[in-house]
Design a protein around this motif. Structure first.
Motif, PDB file in Angstrom:
ATOM      1  N   LEU A   7      14.556   1.542  -8.325  1.00 17.37           N
ATOM      2  CA  LEU A   7      13.182   1.189  -8.688  1.00 17.37           C
ATOM      3  C   LEU A   7      12.744  -0.097  -7.981  1.00 17.37           C
ATOM      4  O   LEU A   7      11.615  -0.199  -7.486  1.00 17.37           O
ATOM      5  N   ALA A   8      13.639  -1.069  -7.904  1.00 23.52           N
ATOM      6  CA  ALA A   8      13.322  -2.332  -7.232  1.00 23.52           C
ATOM      7  C   ALA A   8      13.060  -2.112  -5.747  1.00 23.52           C
ATOM      8  O   ALA A   8      12.156  -2.728  -5.163  1.00 23.52           O
ATOM      9  N   ILE A   9      13.826  -1.214  -5.122  1.00 19.02           N
ATOM     10  CA  ILE A   9      13.645  -0.911  -3.697  1.00 19.02           C
ATOM     11  C   ILE A   9      12.270  -0.292  -3.460  1.00 19.02           C
ATOM     12  O   ILE A   9      11.570  -0.628  -2.493  1.00 19.02           O
ATOM     13  N   ILE A  10      11.870   0.618  -4.344  1.00 15.91           N
ATOM     14  CA  ILE A  10      10.551   1.252  -4.221  1.00 15.91           C
ATOM     15  C   ILE A  10       9.447   0.201  -4.308  1.00 15.91           C
ATOM     16  O   ILE A  10       8.507   0.184  -3.504  1.00 15.91           O
ATOM     17  N   ASN A  11       9.560  -0.689  -5.285  1.00 17.01           N
ATOM     18  CA  ASN A  11       8.537  -1.723  -5.467  1.00 17.01           C
ATOM     19  C   ASN A  11       8.513  -2.709  -4.303  1.00 17.01           C
ATOM     20  O   ASN A  11       7.450  -3.197  -3.899  1.00 17.01           O
ATOM     21  N   ASP A  12       9.690  -3.011  -3.736  1.00 16.79           N
ATOM     22  CA  ASP A  12       9.776  -3.977  -2.645  1.00 16.79           C
ATOM     23  C   ASP A  12       9.189  -3.451  -1.338  1.00 16.79           C
ATOM     24  O   ASP A  12       8.935  -4.233  -0.421  1.00 16.79           O
ATOM     25  N   ASP A  13       8.981  -2.146  -1.253  1.00 17.19           N
ATOM     26  CA  ASP A  13       8.427  -1.582  -0.015  1.00 17.19           C
ATOM     27  C   ASP A  13       7.048  -2.158   0.287  1.00 17.19           C
ATOM     28  O   ASP A  13       6.620  -2.188   1.442  1.00 17.19           O
ATOM     29  N   LEU A  14       6.358  -2.636  -0.738  1.00 16.73           N
ATOM     30  CA  LEU A  14       5.040  -3.253  -0.536  1.00 16.73           C
ATOM     31  C   LEU A  14       5.139  -4.486   0.363  1.00 16.73           C
ATOM     32  O   LEU A  14       4.221  -4.773   1.135  1.00 16.73           O
ATOM     33  N   HIS A  15       6.263  -5.221   0.272  1.00 18.39           N
ATOM     34  CA  HIS A  15       6.431  -6.414   1.111  1.00 18.39           C
ATOM     35  C   HIS A  15       6.523  -6.031   2.584  1.00 18.39           C
ATOM     36  O   HIS A  15       5.957  -6.704   3.451  1.00 18.39           O
ATOM     37  N   LEU A  16       7.241  -4.947   2.866  1.00 20.59           N
ATOM     38  CA  LEU A  16       7.359  -4.498   4.250  1.00 20.59           C
ATOM     39  C   LEU A  16       6.015  -4.016   4.778  1.00 20.59           C
ATOM     40  O   LEU A  16       5.650  -4.285   5.931  1.00 20.59           O
ATOM     41  N   ASP A  17       5.250  -3.326   3.942  1.00 23.22           N
ATOM     42  CA  ASP A  17       3.912  -2.882   4.344  1.00 23.22           C
ATOM     43  C   ASP A  17       3.023  -4.081   4.672  1.00 23.22           C
ATOM     44  O   ASP A  17       2.244  -4.050   5.634  1.00 23.22           O
ATOM     45  N   ALA A  18       3.142  -5.143   3.879  1.00 20.07           N
ATOM     46  CA  ALA A  18       2.337  -6.340   4.109  1.00 20.07           C
ATOM     47  C   ALA A  18       2.725  -7.010   5.430  1.00 20.07           C
ATOM     48  O   ALA A  18       1.858  -7.505   6.168  1.00 20.07           O
ATOM     49  N   GLU A  19       4.019  -7.044   5.733  1.00 23.38           N
ATOM     50  CA  GLU A  19       4.479  -7.617   7.007  1.00 23.38           C
ATOM     51  C   GLU A  19       3.921  -6.825   8.184  1.00 23.38           C
ATOM     52  O   GLU A  19       3.490  -7.398   9.190  1.00 23.38           O
TER      53      GLU A  19
END
Length: 233
Positions: free
Chosen positions: A153-165
């Motif tokens: 679940l944490a990995i799914i939520n963290d994908d937003l950071h990569l999208d922002a980069e």
């Protein structure tokens, strides 16, 4: 792994399939590390190593699919075991595609070297996104091995950071191209590189979703963070 079965051989077969997936994941992780190194150091030799691994990754996907089909045909699994096999199939497909993206990065690195891309372009700023993608792949393989829902679940939520980069890098490239039209061609190469990195993060997210499906039988694809939290309560 799921609970023990009356057939210990079935447990062995499921364990062997999971081991193959982790071996394949380790190979793809190595591809990604080498692809990023090739980009940072503009190394043709390292890029070639990435490309050589592609056939091995593809062969492992075929082998795992064959094993899954064999188990389904012989064991006729139900409920959680069937979810495991479906989830494994989704995982291997995403690992293979992540390997394709690493190979694409290696090919682009060779193209950039051949074209004599200006050193002033912000290749170093891909480092953060690359580290996020590499970290996501490493974490999701660990989550898959432990069938860890919370980590997934944490990995799914963290994908937003990569999208922002990725979005930030895209804006910077557009600025470079507007200021100096001569950078348009090499900037497009960097754009394709950045997109490949972002897609690797997407594949890690997909594997995390497959892991949650294996454990809980819940499909959390295309859901908001709030919907995911509610579904996993």
């Amino acid at each position: 792994m799921p609970e023990k079965h009356l057939s210990s051989q079935f447990d062995v077969e499921l364990g062997q399939i999971s081991t193959l997936v982790l071996q394949m994941g380790g190979m793809v992780e190595s591809q990604l590390h080498q692809a990023i190194y090739a980009l940072q150091h503009l190394s043709v030799e390292t890029a070639d190593q990435v490309m050589k691994l592609e056939d091995k990754v593809d062969s492992m996907e075929i082998e795992i699919d064959r094993e899954i089909s064999s188990v389904i045909g012989r064991r006729q699994p139900t409920a959680r075991d069937l979810r495991l096999l479906i989830g494994v199939s989704k995982t291997t497909a995403n690992l293979e595609r992540a390997g394709d993206e690493a190979t694409r990065i290696a090919c682009m690195v060779k193209s950039i070297i051949d074209s004599g891309m200006p050193r002033s372009l912000p290749t170093s700023e891909l480092r953060v996104a690359s580290e996020l993608a590499t970290g996501a792949l490493r974490k999701v393989l660990d989550a898959f091995a432990r069938l860890d829902v919370e980590a997934s679940l944490a990995i799914i939520n963290d994908d937003l950071h990569l999208d922002a980069e990725y979005d930030g890098f895209l804006r910077k490239l557009i600025t470079y191209m507007m200021e100096d039209p001569r950078t348009i061609s090499p900037s497009l190469n960097l754009l394709f590189l950045a997109k490949a990195v972002e897609r690797i993060g997407d594949h890690a997210k997909n594997i995390a979703e497959a892991t949650i499906y294996i454990v809980r039988g819940t499909d959390v694809r295309h859901t908001t963070p709030e919907q995911r939290e509610a579904a996993l309560q």
